[in-house]
Write a protein that holds these residues in place. Sequence first.
Motif, PDB file in Angstrom:
ATOM      1  N   GLU A  53       0.843  -1.195   0.000  1.00 11.76           N
ATOM      2  CA  GLU A  53       0.000   0.000   0.000  1.00 11.76           C
ATOM      3  C   GLU A  53       0.877   1.243   0.000  1.00 11.76           C
ATOM      4  N   LEU A  54       0.319   2.349  -0.449  1.00 10.35           N
ATOM      5  CA  LEU A  54       0.999   3.645  -0.377  1.00 10.35           C
ATOM      6  C   LEU A  54       0.417   4.432   0.789  1.00 10.35           C
ATOM      7  N   TRP A  55       1.296   5.026   1.583  1.00  9.43           N
ATOM      8  CA  TRP A  55       0.887   5.878   2.703  1.00  9.43           C
ATOM      9  C   TRP A  55       1.688   7.176   2.626  1.00  9.43           C
ATOM     10  N   HIS A  56       1.027   8.291   2.909  1.00  4.69           N
ATOM     11  CA  HIS A  56       1.654   9.613   2.890  1.00  4.69           C
ATOM     12  C   HIS A  56       1.831  10.091   4.330  1.00  4.69           C
ATOM     13  N   HIS A  57       3.061  10.420   4.701  1.00  2.00           N
ATOM     14  CA  HIS A  57       3.338  10.866   6.072  1.00  2.00           C
ATOM     15  C   HIS A  57       3.033  12.366   6.181  1.00  2.00           C
ATOM     16  N   GLU A  80       9.189   1.184   3.166  1.00  2.00           N
ATOM     17  CA  GLU A  80      10.288   1.750   2.393  1.00  2.00           C
ATOM     18  C   GLU A  80       9.815   3.021   1.704  1.00  2.00           C
ATOM     19  N   PRO A  81      10.741   3.915   1.364  1.00  2.00           N
ATOM     20  CA  PRO A  81      10.338   5.123   0.646  1.00  2.00           C
ATOM     21  C   PRO A  81       9.745   4.750  -0.709  1.00  2.00           C
ATOM     22  N   ALA A  82       8.843   5.572  -1.206  1.00  2.00           N
ATOM     23  CA  ALA A  82       8.224   5.354  -2.516  1.00  2.00           C
ATOM     24  C   ALA A  82       8.521   6.538  -3.417  1.00  2.00           C
ATOM     25  N   GLY A  83       8.468   6.332  -4.716  1.00  2.00           N
ATOM     26  CA  GLY A  83       8.624   7.406  -5.680  1.00  2.00           C
ATOM     27  C   GLY A  83       9.983   8.058  -5.629  1.00  2.00           C
ATOM     28  N   LEU A  88      16.096   8.764  -4.326  1.00  2.00           N
ATOM     29  CA  LEU A  88      17.135   9.472  -3.560  1.00  2.00           C
ATOM     30  C   LEU A  88      17.815   8.548  -2.565  1.00  2.00           C
ATOM     31  N   ALA A  89      17.049   7.686  -1.889  1.00  2.00           N
ATOM     32  CA  ALA A  89      17.615   6.762  -0.928  1.00  2.00           C
ATOM     33  C   ALA A  89      18.541   5.765  -1.614  1.00  2.00           C
TER      34      ALA A  89
END
Length: 97
Positions: A53-57, A80-83, A88-89
């Motif tokens: 799933e995608l979650w926005h902090h 994990e980071p998305a997009g 960048l990571a």
Amino acid sequence: MRIDCPCCGPRALSEFSYGGDATLVRPDLAVNEAAPFAAFVYDRANPRGPHEELWHHIGGCRHWLKVRRDTATHEILSVEPAGRAAQLAAAVPGRGA
């Protein structure tokens, strides 16, 4: 439920906004047919078990995260980071795959 943000550490669910299914693939818009795009927008599976799933902090670093969560138990399996944040990571030595 707590989500372990890679930037901010463990945070309460109230700091996040659900962004949808992370496994969806947008159909090719060059194909001039409405059915594939309508299916992409409206048709959703309701899986039981592990799901990405995608979650926005929104209450913290404002990064988008890809969260693997068991929909039956709500156990968070990975985060994990998305997009762009993931790109960048991956560029940081020792953090990429």
